[in-house]
Design a protein around this motif. Structure first.
Motif, PDB file in Angstrom:
ATOM      1  N   HIS A  70     -55.451-102.038 -55.861  1.00  0.00           N
ATOM      2  CA  HIS A  70     -56.400-102.813 -55.054  1.00  0.00           C
ATOM      3  C   HIS A  70     -57.843-102.606 -55.511  1.00  0.00           C
ATOM      4  O   HIS A  70     -58.740-103.307 -55.034  1.00  0.00           O
ATOM      5  N   ARG A  71     -58.063-101.673 -56.420  1.00  0.00           N
ATOM      6  CA  ARG A  71     -59.400-101.396 -56.960  1.00  0.00           C
ATOM      7  C   ARG A  71     -59.319-101.275 -58.482  1.00  0.00           C
ATOM      8  O   ARG A  71     -59.723-100.272 -59.068  1.00  0.00           O
ATOM      9  N   PRO A  72     -58.814-102.311 -59.150  1.00  0.00           N
ATOM     10  CA  PRO A  72     -58.595-102.208 -60.605  1.00  0.00           C
ATOM     11  C   PRO A  72     -59.877-102.109 -61.422  1.00  0.00           C
ATOM     12  O   PRO A  72     -59.817-101.827 -62.621  1.00  0.00           O
ATOM     13  N   ILE A  73     -61.021-102.315 -60.784  1.00  0.00           N
ATOM     14  CA  ILE A  73     -62.286-102.130 -61.495  1.00  0.00           C
ATOM     15  C   ILE A  73     -62.406-100.692 -62.017  1.00  0.00           C
ATOM     16  O   ILE A  73     -63.092-100.426 -63.000  1.00  0.00           O
ATOM     17  N   LEU A  74     -61.696 -99.762 -61.364  1.00  0.00           N
ATOM     18  CA  LEU A  74     -61.694 -98.367 -61.819  1.00  0.00           C
ATOM     19  C   LEU A  74     -61.198 -98.255 -63.257  1.00  0.00           C
ATOM     20  O   LEU A  74     -61.579 -97.335 -63.983  1.00  0.00           O
ATOM     21  N   LEU A  75     -60.363 -99.199 -63.665  1.00  0.00           N
ATOM     22  CA  LEU A  75     -59.781 -99.144 -65.001  1.00  0.00           C
ATOM     23  C   LEU A  75     -60.700 -99.742 -66.061  1.00  0.00           C
ATOM     24  O   LEU A  75     -60.405 -99.664 -67.252  1.00  0.00           O
ATOM     25  N   LYS A  76     -61.803-100.316 -65.634  1.00  0.00           N
ATOM     26  CA  LYS A  76     -62.748-100.906 -66.579  1.00  0.00           C
ATOM     27  C   LYS A  76     -63.759 -99.893 -67.098  1.00  0.00           C
ATOM     28  O   LYS A  76     -64.346-100.072 -68.158  1.00  0.00           O
ATOM     29  N   TYR A  77     -63.977 -98.844 -66.320  1.00  0.00           N
ATOM     30  CA  TYR A  77     -65.011 -97.882 -66.691  1.00  0.00           C
ATOM     31  C   TYR A  77     -64.521 -96.917 -67.762  1.00  0.00           C
ATOM     32  O   TYR A  77     -63.332 -96.599 -67.840  1.00  0.00           O
ATOM     33  N   SER A  78     -65.459 -96.452 -68.559  1.00  0.00           N
ATOM     34  CA  SER A  78     -65.146 -95.476 -69.604  1.00  0.00           C
ATOM     35  C   SER A  78     -64.641 -94.183 -68.976  1.00  0.00           C
ATOM     36  O   SER A  78     -65.271 -93.639 -68.065  1.00  0.00           O
ATOM     37  N   LEU A  79     -63.525 -93.715 -69.483  1.00  0.00           N
ATOM     38  CA  LEU A  79     -62.944 -92.470 -68.969  1.00  0.00           C
ATOM     39  C   LEU A  79     -63.806 -91.270 -69.371  1.00  0.00           C
ATOM     40  O   LEU A  79     -64.078 -90.384 -68.560  1.00  0.00           O
ATOM     41  N   GLY A  80     -64.265 -91.258 -70.619  1.00  0.00           N
ATOM     42  CA  GLY A  80     -64.990 -90.097 -71.124  1.00  0.00           C
ATOM     43  C   GLY A  80     -66.415 -89.970 -70.638  1.00  0.00           C
ATOM     44  O   GLY A  80     -66.875 -88.866 -70.355  1.00  0.00           O
ATOM     45  N   SER A  81     -67.127 -91.101 -70.509  1.00  0.00           N
ATOM     46  CA  SER A  81     -68.547 -91.021 -70.170  1.00  0.00           C
ATOM     47  C   SER A  81     -68.858 -91.352 -68.712  1.00  0.00           C
ATOM     48  O   SER A  81     -70.011 -91.228 -68.291  1.00  0.00           O
ATOM     49  N   ARG A  82     -67.840 -91.739 -67.951  1.00  0.00           N
ATOM     50  CA  ARG A  82     -68.130 -92.091 -66.554  1.00  0.00           C
ATOM     51  C   ARG A  82     -67.106 -91.543 -65.573  1.00  0.00           C
ATOM     52  O   ARG A  82     -67.421 -90.704 -64.732  1.00  0.00           O
ATOM     53  N   SER A  83     -65.867 -92.022 -65.656  1.00  0.00           N
ATOM     54  CA  SER A  83     -64.873 -91.685 -64.635  1.00  0.00           C
ATOM     55  C   SER A  83     -64.611 -90.186 -64.530  1.00  0.00           C
ATOM     56  O   SER A  83     -64.697 -89.593 -63.451  1.00  0.00           O
ATOM     57  N   ARG A  84     -64.280 -89.555 -65.655  1.00  0.00           N
ATOM     58  CA  ARG A  84     -63.934 -88.139 -65.633  1.00  0.00           C
ATOM     59  C   ARG A  84     -65.144 -87.243 -65.303  1.00  0.00           C
ATOM     60  O   ARG A  84     -65.030 -86.360 -64.438  1.00  0.00           O
ATOM     61  N   PRO A  85     -66.316 -87.419 -65.939  1.00  0.00           N
ATOM     62  CA  PRO A  85     -67.466 -86.566 -65.597  1.00  0.00           C
ATOM     63  C   PRO A  85     -67.861 -86.663 -64.118  1.00  0.00           C
ATOM     64  O   PRO A  85     -68.191 -85.650 -63.500  1.00  0.00           O
ATOM     65  N   ARG A  86     -67.820 -87.860 -63.565  1.00  0.00           N
ATOM     66  CA  ARG A  86     -68.198 -88.002 -62.155  1.00  0.00           C
ATOM     67  C   ARG A  86     -67.158 -87.344 -61.238  1.00  0.00           C
ATOM     68  O   ARG A  86     -67.506 -86.759 -60.214  1.00  0.00           O
ATOM     69  N   TYR A  87     -65.896 -87.429 -61.642  1.00  0.00           N
ATOM     70  CA  TYR A  87     -64.856 -86.756 -60.863  1.00  0.00           C
ATOM     71  C   TYR A  87     -65.095 -85.253 -60.859  1.00  0.00           C
ATOM     72  O   TYR A  87     -64.980 -84.588 -59.822  1.00  0.00           O
ATOM     73  N   TYR A  88     -65.439 -84.707 -62.022  1.00  0.00           N
ATOM     74  CA  TYR A  88     -65.702 -83.267 -62.102  1.00  0.00           C
ATOM     75  C   TYR A  88     -66.855 -82.859 -61.189  1.00  0.00           C
ATOM     76  O   TYR A  88     -66.789 -81.834 -60.498  1.00  0.00           O
ATOM     77  N   VAL A  89     -67.922 -83.640 -61.187  1.00  0.00           N
ATOM     78  CA  VAL A  89     -69.085 -83.319 -60.354  1.00  0.00           C
ATOM     79  C   VAL A  89     -68.714 -83.331 -58.884  1.00  0.00           C
ATOM     80  O   VAL A  89     -69.016 -82.386 -58.126  1.00  0.00           O
ATOM     81  N   VAL A  90     -68.066 -84.401 -58.460  1.00  0.00           N
ATOM     82  CA  VAL A  90     -67.707 -84.527 -57.034  1.00  0.00           C
ATOM     83  C   VAL A  90     -66.719 -83.435 -56.633  1.00  0.00           C
ATOM     84  O   VAL A  90     -66.824 -82.842 -55.549  1.00  0.00           O
ATOM     85  N   ASN A  91     -65.765 -83.159 -57.518  1.00  0.00           N
ATOM     86  CA  ASN A  91     -64.783 -82.117 -57.229  1.00  0.00           C
ATOM     87  C   ASN A  91     -65.464 -80.752 -57.099  1.00  0.00           C
ATOM     88  O   ASN A  91     -65.133 -79.933 -56.218  1.00  0.00           O
ATOM     89  N   PHE A  92     -66.436 -80.488 -57.978  1.00  0.00           N
ATOM     90  CA  PHE A  92     -67.198 -79.239 -57.925  1.00  0.00           C
ATOM     91  C   PHE A  92     -67.978 -79.134 -56.613  1.00  0.00           C
ATOM     92  O   PHE A  92     -67.991 -78.080 -55.953  1.00  0.00           O
ATOM     93  N   LEU A  93     -68.632 -80.217 -56.227  1.00  0.00           N
ATOM     94  CA  LEU A  93     -69.424 -80.209 -55.000  1.00  0.00           C
ATOM     95  C   LEU A  93     -68.545 -80.008 -53.760  1.00  0.00           C
ATOM     96  O   LEU A  93     -68.913 -79.281 -52.830  1.00  0.00           O
ATOM     97  N   LYS A  94     -67.377 -80.631 -53.774  1.00  0.00           N
ATOM     98  CA  LYS A  94     -66.451 -80.463 -52.653  1.00  0.00           C
ATOM     99  C   LYS A  94     -65.957 -79.022 -52.582  1.00  0.00           C
ATOM    100  O   LYS A  94     -65.899 -78.413 -51.507  1.00  0.00           O
ATOM    101  N   ALA A  95     -65.578 -78.475 -53.733  1.00  0.00           N
ATOM    102  CA  ALA A  95     -65.026 -77.112 -53.772  1.00  0.00           C
ATOM    103  C   ALA A  95     -66.038 -76.078 -53.309  1.00  0.00           C
ATOM    104  O   ALA A  95     -65.669 -75.023 -52.785  1.00  0.00           O
TER     105      ALA A  95
END
Length: 387
Positions: free
Chosen positions: A307-332
């Motif tokens: 339902h949110r396939p736009i997620l698949l358009k973004y670069s994994l290396g320069s956007r999706s994964r780095p932002r996930y790491y940041v948010v995951n770090f902040l949550k932890a």
């Protein structure tokens, strides 16, 4: 010569739209400054292209094959002076000549100068005309090109900027047959709700489309609709781009791969493709790596992604994964709420992400900006690693 110059100047200076145009007096005087010389047996085209026009030796070697009949520098000198009078830099002139070497054989007074008058009459400013030469290369049939611009300008909302943007991505528009190719394709696209500025966007994303065989375009439109993307929707241009060079069989095969890779149901696959048709053009390796990250590492549900396939358009290396790491770090570390939605963190602009997730935590996490930058380079800082 003087009589012709006088006629051209009179035409230009009496035109109400002449004010933004280039000064033909300066252009013609500069172009006419080159002395009239007879054929020079020692004239070397390749050397002239390098020494006077600024081409590289490789470019000059290629360009010289189209100038075998050029025996002196008389016309080329006039053309180079004319282009310089349009405020084209040395690098710009080199680019124009490399794109269309035959321009050096053009007559300034019979072809180039009168065409400038007509371009000015269309409302193009001095800088517009300079950009036009750079983008189009400009063939020796410049006067016929002007007549084509008379068609494209109103089609593109009367905006010279829209025209130049379209030519930037689709310079073939100046060589295509207006009546037999362009107009039938434009008519069908307009039936699909695509016109004006959307045509410019279409030229950028699918620069082949206006010049395609008019007999092929109806089938492409039908395939795009078959993806569940309605005519007139904002996604229809992307749908046309996605299916243009795919057969029904290939579309089915790629849809099946998406279904298996992201563990979607048939319905979820149709939803994802209708919202992001461009997924059909992505390579298997890219799709596989994104599935592995989003489902296995980020823990997103397949239905959430569908339902949110736009997620698949973004670069994994320069956007999706780095932002996930940041948010995951902040949550932890208890610095943001645990229910922060992944979709919203990935889709916001980079500046907003930094202002919202990096800057507020400079004291609590002084190395966060540094670690985020490292993650964008493909590294995984120790502080981002959790057991």
């Amino acid at each position: 010569m003087l009589r012709l110059r006088s006629c051209i100047l009179t035409h230009l200076l009496s035109s109400p739209s002449a004010s933004p145009g280039p000064s033909l007096r300066r252009l013609l005087s500069a172009a006419g400054a080159a002395p009239a010389v007879s054929t020079n047996p020692s004239f070397a085209v390749e050397d002239y292209l390098v020494d006077t026009c600024g081409l590289t030796r490789t470019q000059a070697l290629k360009a010289s094959t189209k100038l075998s009949n050029l025996k002196s520098s008389t016309k080329p000198d006039a053309v180079v002076a004319f282009l310089a009078g349009l405020d084209l830099s040395s690098a710009d002139i080199a680019a124009v000549v490399a794109k269309n070497p035959r321009l050096l054989c053009a007559s300034v007074e019979r072809s180039l100068a009168p065409a400038i008058v007509e371009l000015t009459g269309l409302g193009l400013s001095r800088s517009d005309i300079a950009r036009f030469f750079l983008l189009a290369g400009v063939s020796l049939r410049l006067r016929s090109i002007v007549s084509k611009l008379q068609y494209f300008l109103p089609l593109l909302g009367g905006s010279s900027e829209n025209l130049l943007q379209a030519l930037k991505y689709s310079s073939y528009l100046l060589t295509s047959d207006i009546e037999r190719v362009i107009k039938p394709n434009v008519a069908l696209l307009q039936e699909c709700g695509i016109g004006g500025h959307d045509i410019v966007r279409l030229c950028k994303r699918a620069n082949w489309i206006l010049g395609i065989n008019p007999q092929r375009l109806p089938a492409i439109v039908e395939w795009a609709e078959g993806l569940g993307v309605p005519r007139g929707s904002g996604m229809f241009i992307e749908a046309l781009q996605a299916v243009a060079f795919l057969s029904d069989e290939k579309i089915a095969v790629r849809a099946e791969y998406l279904k298996k890779t992201f563990r979607w149901s048939d319905a979820e696959t149709r939803i994802a493709i209708s919202k992001a048709p461009i997924l059909l053009t992505k390579s298997k390796d890219i799709l596989q790596s994104k599935s592995k990250f989003l489902i296995s590492e980020a823990g997103l549900e397949p239905a959430y992604i569908a339902h949110r396939p736009i997620l698949l358009k973004y670069s994994l290396g320069s956007r999706s994964r780095p932002r996930y790491y940041v948010v995951n770090f902040l949550k932890a570390n208890g610095l943001i709420d645990l229910d922060r939605d992944y979709y919203n963190t990935v889709t916001i602009k980079e500046k907003v992400f930094v202002e919202k997730y990096i800057c507020p935590h400079k004291e609590a996490a002084p190395h966060l900006a540094e670690d985020y930058a490292a993650a964008c380079r493909g590294e995984v800082p120790t502080r981002f690693r959790f057991a």
